[in-house]
Design an enzyme around this catalytic site. Structure first.
Site, PDB file in Angstrom:
ATOM      1  CG  ASN A   9     -32.900 -65.425  -8.307  1.00 35.08           C
ATOM      2  OD1 ASN A   9     -32.038 -66.303  -8.428  1.00 35.08           O
ATOM      3  ND2 ASN A   9     -33.818 -65.446  -7.345  1.00 35.08           N
ATOM      4  CD1 TRP A  10     -30.284 -65.976 -14.622  1.00 38.87           C
ATOM      5  CD2 TRP A  10     -28.794 -67.557 -15.187  1.00 38.87           C
ATOM      6  NE1 TRP A  10     -29.522 -65.488 -15.664  1.00 38.87           N
ATOM      7  CE2 TRP A  10     -28.600 -66.438 -16.023  1.00 38.87           C
ATOM      8  CE3 TRP A  10     -27.963 -68.668 -15.343  1.00 38.87           C
ATOM      9  CZ2 TRP A  10     -27.618 -66.413 -17.013  1.00 38.87           C
ATOM     10  CZ3 TRP A  10     -26.984 -68.647 -16.325  1.00 38.87           C
ATOM     11  CH2 TRP A  10     -26.817 -67.520 -17.154  1.00 38.87           C
ATOM     12  CE  LYS A  11     -36.721 -67.390  -8.470  1.00 41.66           C
ATOM     13  NZ  LYS A  11     -38.108 -67.415  -8.065  1.00 41.66           N
ATOM     14  CG  HIS A  94     -35.086 -65.730  -3.198  1.00 40.29           C
ATOM     15  ND1 HIS A  94     -36.154 -66.598  -3.191  1.00 40.29           N
ATOM     16  CD2 HIS A  94     -35.265 -64.914  -4.264  1.00 40.29           C
ATOM     17  CE1 HIS A  94     -36.941 -66.304  -4.222  1.00 40.29           C
ATOM     18  NE2 HIS A  94     -36.431 -65.290  -4.883  1.00 40.29           N
ATOM     19  CD  GLU A  96     -37.601 -69.362  -5.058  1.00 35.65           C
ATOM     20  OE1 GLU A  96     -36.431 -69.444  -5.472  1.00 35.65           O
ATOM     21  OE2 GLU A  96     -38.543 -68.911  -5.747  1.00 35.65           O
ATOM     22  CD  GLU A 166     -37.470 -61.470  -4.820  1.00 36.21           C
ATOM     23  OE1 GLU A 166     -37.144 -61.198  -5.972  1.00 36.21           O
ATOM     24  OE2 GLU A 166     -37.392 -62.620  -4.358  1.00 36.21           O
ATOM     25  N   GLY A 172     -43.224 -66.918  -8.226  1.00 35.29           N
ATOM     26  CA  GLY A 172     -43.534 -68.179  -8.888  1.00 35.29           C
ATOM     27  C   GLY A 172     -45.029 -68.439  -8.985  1.00 35.29           C
ATOM     28  CB  SER A 212     -44.216 -62.483 -11.035  1.00 34.90           C
ATOM     29  OG  SER A 212     -44.210 -63.749 -10.412  1.00 34.90           O
ATOM     30  N   GLY A 233     -36.973 -63.123 -11.799  1.00 37.32           N
ATOM     31  CA  GLY A 233     -36.909 -64.575 -11.856  1.00 37.32           C
ATOM     32  C   GLY A 233     -37.047 -65.071 -13.292  1.00 37.32           C
ATOM     33  N   GLY A 234     -38.198 -65.656 -13.609  1.00 36.52           N
ATOM     34  CA  GLY A 234     -38.429 -66.296 -14.907  1.00 36.52           C
ATOM     35  C   GLY A 234     -38.044 -65.453 -16.118  1.00 36.52           C
TER      36      GLY A 234
HETATM   37  C1  3PY Z   1     -39.281 -64.093  -8.965  1.00 43.04           C
HETATM   38  O1  3PY Z   1     -39.436 -63.173  -9.778  1.00 43.04           O
HETATM   39  O2  3PY Z   1     -40.012 -65.075  -8.961  1.00 43.04           O
HETATM   40  C2  3PY Z   1     -38.180 -64.053  -8.000  1.00 43.04           C
HETATM   41  O3  3PY Z   1     -38.198 -64.791  -7.052  1.00 43.04           O
HETATM   42  C3  3PY Z   1     -37.038 -63.152  -8.227  1.00 43.04           C
HETATM   43  O4  3PY Z   1     -36.050 -63.329  -7.266  1.00 43.04           O
END
Ligand code: 3PY
Length: 249
Positions: A9-11, A94, A96, A166, A172, A212, A233-234
């Site tokens: 998930n590149w966001k 998600h 966010e 999640e 994050g 994470s 994510g990251g």
């Molecule tokens: C994270 O790993 O921070 C995520 O939100 C993946 O979607």
């Protein structure tokens, strides 16, 4: 259990001009992985991502969609537009987007149904806040999210859905749920799905852990019986890190 799927998930990261080369890097780095490898990118990166992934083992996903087919929805993107582009997956719900973009359990349900109708695979996110975990109501909360997300979806369609657990407090923040905490909730989700549908359907659904997940903690999480992959994510922004995770799955 469900098919193993590792989805990045590149966001709101990476530019369209960087996307083609980066997807090629991911293709190389993740070669030989036994799981399905997916990169979910910002809308503007999707054409380059799809082009780069053509003919490879990597699938491309979007990070959102609108639940209507078309019309006066300025700034929105429909399921059919994504399908037309060659996209296979789409994330919804998600935390966010729930926090900043008015995503609700109702819109998640409408989006999941529309995605399925148009042949996209929904990745439905759910998860509790730290306050909810501390109050001991994690599973009650997740049950509400899951029941609403799957409302009106047939067992055959439900088998195509990916659920991403999640915990909000692990997104994050650098904090990850322990392997046992993640397994407890993912197992609980499987049980919920069994009650909503049947054992065969619940087994067929991929349940990911997200929040994470990284090269250091992925092996322990992915070894758990009810964790069939990850939403990353990251660590999805560096092909070497992402590949460590796809190879652990
Ligand atoms: C994270 O790993 O921070 C995520 O939100 C993946 O979607």
């Amino acid at each position: 259990m469900g098919k193993y799927i590792i989805a990045g998930n590149w966001k709101m990261n990476k530019l369209p001009s960087e996307t083609y080369d980066y997807i090629k890097e991911v293709i190389d780095a993740t070669k030989g992985s036994e799981c399905e490898v997916v990169c979910c990118t910002p809308f503007v990166c999707l054409p380059q991502a799809v082009e780069a992934a053509k003919g490879s083992h990597v699938k491309i996903g979007a990070e959102n969609l609108h639940f209507e087919d078309k019309g006066a929805f300025t700034g929105e993107v429909s399921a059919e537009m994504l399908k037309d582009l060659g996209v296979d997956y789409v994330i919804m719900g998600h935390s966010e987007r729930r926090e900043y973009n008015n995503e609700t359990d109702e819109t998640v349900n409408l989006k999941a149904k529309k995605a399925l109708e148009k042949g996209l695979i929904p990745i439905v996110c759910c998860g509790e806040s730290l306050e909810q975990r501390e109050a001991g109501i994690t599973m009650d909360w997740i049950a509400i999210q899951i029941k609403k997300a799957f409302a009106g979806i047939s067992a055959d369609d439900a088998k195509k859905v990916v659920v991403a657990y999640e915990p909000i407090w692990a997104i994050g923040t650098g904090k990850t749920a322990t392997d046992d905490q993640a397994e407890e909730v993912c197992g609980g989700i499987r049980e919920l799905l069994e009650n909503l549908y049947d054992a065969e359907t619940a087994k067929a659904i991929t349940i990911q852990y997200g929040g994470s997940m990284n090269p250091k903690n992925c092996a322990g999480l992915l070894a758990k019986p009810n964790i069939d992959g990850g939403l990353i994510g990251g660590a999805s922004l560096k092909s070497a890190d992402f590949a460590v995770i796809t190879k652990a799955a």
